[in-house]
Design a protein around this motif. Structure first.
Motif, PDB file in Angstrom:
ATOM      1  N   ASP A 100      30.691  16.945  15.248  1.00 51.67           N
ATOM      2  CA  ASP A 100      32.073  16.476  15.192  1.00 51.67           C
ATOM      3  C   ASP A 100      32.388  15.968  13.788  1.00 51.67           C
ATOM      4  O   ASP A 100      31.746  15.037  13.288  1.00 51.67           O
ATOM      5  N   VAL A 101      33.389  16.562  13.156  1.00 52.53           N
ATOM      6  CA  VAL A 101      33.753  16.208  11.787  1.00 52.53           C
ATOM      7  C   VAL A 101      34.172  14.747  11.692  1.00 52.53           C
ATOM      8  O   VAL A 101      33.767  14.032  10.772  1.00 52.53           O
ATOM      9  N   ASP A 102      34.981  14.277  12.632  1.00 49.28           N
ATOM     10  CA  ASP A 102      35.437  12.886  12.590  1.00 49.28           C
ATOM     11  C   ASP A 102      34.267  11.918  12.645  1.00 49.28           C
ATOM     12  O   ASP A 102      34.226  10.922  11.932  1.00 49.28           O
ATOM     13  N   GLU A 103      33.317  12.224  13.489  1.00 50.62           N
ATOM     14  CA  GLU A 103      32.133  11.369  13.609  1.00 50.62           C
ATOM     15  C   GLU A 103      31.335  11.382  12.308  1.00 50.62           C
ATOM     16  O   GLU A 103      30.888  10.334  11.830  1.00 50.62           O
ATOM     17  N   LEU A 104      31.179  12.549  11.718  1.00 52.41           N
ATOM     18  CA  LEU A 104      30.417  12.671  10.473  1.00 52.41           C
ATOM     19  C   LEU A 104      31.080  11.922   9.324  1.00 52.41           C
ATOM     20  O   LEU A 104      30.402  11.347   8.477  1.00 52.41           O
ATOM     21  N   GLN A 105      32.405  11.910   9.295  1.00 50.66           N
ATOM     22  CA  GLN A 105      33.113  11.261   8.200  1.00 50.66           C
ATOM     23  C   GLN A 105      32.881   9.753   8.166  1.00 50.66           C
ATOM     24  O   GLN A 105      32.944   9.142   7.112  1.00 50.66           O
ATOM     25  N   TRP A 106      32.630   9.148   9.305  1.00 52.67           N
ATOM     26  CA  TRP A 106      32.447   7.698   9.365  1.00 52.67           C
ATOM     27  C   TRP A 106      30.997   7.274   9.186  1.00 52.67           C
ATOM     28  O   TRP A 106      30.702   6.089   9.089  1.00 52.67           O
ATOM     29  N   MET A 107      30.089   8.218   9.126  1.00 51.70           N
ATOM     30  CA  MET A 107      28.666   7.897   8.983  1.00 51.70           C
ATOM     31  C   MET A 107      28.322   7.559   7.534  1.00 51.70           C
ATOM     32  O   MET A 107      28.985   7.994   6.607  1.00 51.70           O
ATOM     33  N   GLU A 108      27.237   6.805   7.393  1.00 49.44           N
ATOM     34  CA  GLU A 108      26.667   6.580   6.063  1.00 49.44           C
ATOM     35  C   GLU A 108      26.108   7.917   5.573  1.00 49.44           C
ATOM     36  O   GLU A 108      25.742   8.784   6.369  1.00 49.44           O
ATOM     37  N   ASP A 109      26.022   8.081   4.270  1.00 46.99           N
ATOM     38  CA  ASP A 109      25.564   9.343   3.688  1.00 46.99           C
ATOM     39  C   ASP A 109      24.204   9.779   4.220  1.00 46.99           C
ATOM     40  O   ASP A 109      24.003  10.949   4.550  1.00 46.99           O
ATOM     41  N   TRP A 132      27.061  21.528   0.496  1.00 45.56           N
ATOM     42  CA  TRP A 132      28.466  21.308   0.842  1.00 45.56           C
ATOM     43  C   TRP A 132      28.979  20.018   0.253  1.00 45.56           C
ATOM     44  O   TRP A 132      28.288  19.015   0.220  1.00 45.56           O
ATOM     45  N   ASP A 133      30.232  20.046  -0.175  1.00 42.50           N
ATOM     46  CA  ASP A 133      30.910  18.859  -0.691  1.00 42.50           C
ATOM     47  C   ASP A 133      31.647  18.215   0.485  1.00 42.50           C
ATOM     48  O   ASP A 133      32.710  18.666   0.869  1.00 42.50           O
ATOM     49  N   PHE A 134      31.071  17.181   1.077  1.00 44.94           N
ATOM     50  CA  PHE A 134      31.669  16.585   2.266  1.00 44.94           C
ATOM     51  C   PHE A 134      32.945  15.827   1.949  1.00 44.94           C
ATOM     52  O   PHE A 134      33.735  15.531   2.823  1.00 44.94           O
ATOM     53  N   ASN A 135      33.221  15.518   0.708  1.00 47.11           N
ATOM     54  CA  ASN A 135      34.432  14.776   0.333  1.00 47.11           C
ATOM     55  C   ASN A 135      35.671  15.650   0.293  1.00 47.11           C
ATOM     56  O   ASN A 135      36.705  15.231  -0.176  1.00 47.11           O
ATOM     57  N   ILE A 136      35.587  16.860   0.798  1.00 42.27           N
ATOM     58  CA  ILE A 136      36.741  17.757   0.751  1.00 42.27           C
ATOM     59  C   ILE A 136      37.724  17.492   1.863  1.00 42.27           C
ATOM     60  O   ILE A 136      38.776  18.084   1.911  1.00 42.27           O
ATOM     61  N   PHE A 137      37.407  16.615   2.784  1.00 45.02           N
ATOM     62  CA  PHE A 137      38.296  16.381   3.909  1.00 45.02           C
ATOM     63  C   PHE A 137      39.229  15.247   3.647  1.00 45.02           C
ATOM     64  O   PHE A 137      38.923  14.254   3.171  1.00 45.02           O
ATOM     65  N   GLU A 182      21.005  13.482   7.440  1.00 47.52           N
ATOM     66  CA  GLU A 182      19.968  13.721   8.442  1.00 47.52           C
ATOM     67  C   GLU A 182      20.494  14.577   9.596  1.00 47.52           C
ATOM     68  O   GLU A 182      19.843  15.526  10.033  1.00 47.52           O
ATOM     69  N   LYS A 183      21.696  14.246  10.088  1.00 50.77           N
ATOM     70  CA  LYS A 183      22.295  15.038  11.181  1.00 50.77           C
ATOM     71  C   LYS A 183      22.507  16.482  10.748  1.00 50.77           C
ATOM     72  O   LYS A 183      22.246  17.410  11.506  1.00 50.77           O
ATOM     73  N   LEU A 184      23.003  16.669   9.522  1.00 57.95           N
ATOM     74  CA  LEU A 184      23.236  18.020   9.018  1.00 57.95           C
ATOM     75  C   LEU A 184      21.923  18.788   8.893  1.00 57.95           C
ATOM     76  O   LEU A 184      21.837  19.951   9.304  1.00 57.95           O
ATOM     77  N   ARG A 185      20.895  18.133   8.349  1.00 56.06           N
ATOM     78  CA  ARG A 185      19.586  18.797   8.215  1.00 56.06           C
ATOM     79  C   ARG A 185      19.013  19.170   9.578  1.00 56.06           C
ATOM     80  O   ARG A 185      18.466  20.248   9.752  1.00 56.06           O
ATOM     81  N   ASN A 186      19.145  18.263  10.543  1.00 51.33           N
ATOM     82  CA  ASN A 186      18.653  18.547  11.900  1.00 51.33           C
ATOM     83  C   ASN A 186      19.388  19.725  12.537  1.00 51.33           C
ATOM     84  O   ASN A 186      18.840  20.414  13.392  1.00 51.33           O
ATOM     85  N   ALA A 187      20.627  19.952  12.103  1.00 49.25           N
ATOM     86  CA  ALA A 187      21.414  21.071  12.632  1.00 49.25           C
ATOM     87  C   ALA A 187      21.193  22.348  11.816  1.00 49.25           C
ATOM     88  O   ALA A 187      21.808  23.375  12.085  1.00 49.25           O
ATOM     89  N   GLY A 188      20.341  22.263  10.790  1.00 49.95           N
ATOM     90  CA  GLY A 188      20.042  23.441   9.981  1.00 49.95           C
ATOM     91  C   GLY A 188      21.039  23.681   8.864  1.00 49.95           C
ATOM     92  O   GLY A 188      21.138  24.787   8.335  1.00 49.95           O
TER      93      GLY A 188
END
Length: 88
Positions: free
Chosen positions: A57-66, A83-88, A71-77
């Protein structure tokens, strides 16, 4: 009264007229939008599609610490450095 409630969203002082500063801010904003849309739009769309594929979930990811997000992204492969996560 919000910035986009009026006909002239860049009329910061609310006098109904655009002064030189307000016109410059308006032009700078639109130039920024134009330049950024070409660079990051496709990356953003591709990244969002990839997140949806793995059920993140993008909204959930945006509120997480880096670190937690990485870690969540790596676990998902997904390589978070790709990726530049600050694009949102």
């Amino acid at each position: 009264m919000g910035i986009f409630d009026e006909k002239k969203p860049f009329d910061f002082n609310g006098d109904g007229k655009m002064n030189a500063f307000e016109n410059a801010k308006k032009e700078a904003y639109f130039m920024h939008v134009i330049s950024e849309s070409g660079k990051k739009g496709s990356q953003s769309d591709e990244f969002l599609a990839k997140l949806r594929e793995v059920g993140l979930d993008v909204d959930e990811l945006q509120w997480m610490e880096d670190e937690e997000r990485d870690e969540k992204l790596r676990n998902a492969g997904i390589d978070p450095d790709e990726w530049d996560f600050n694009i949102f």
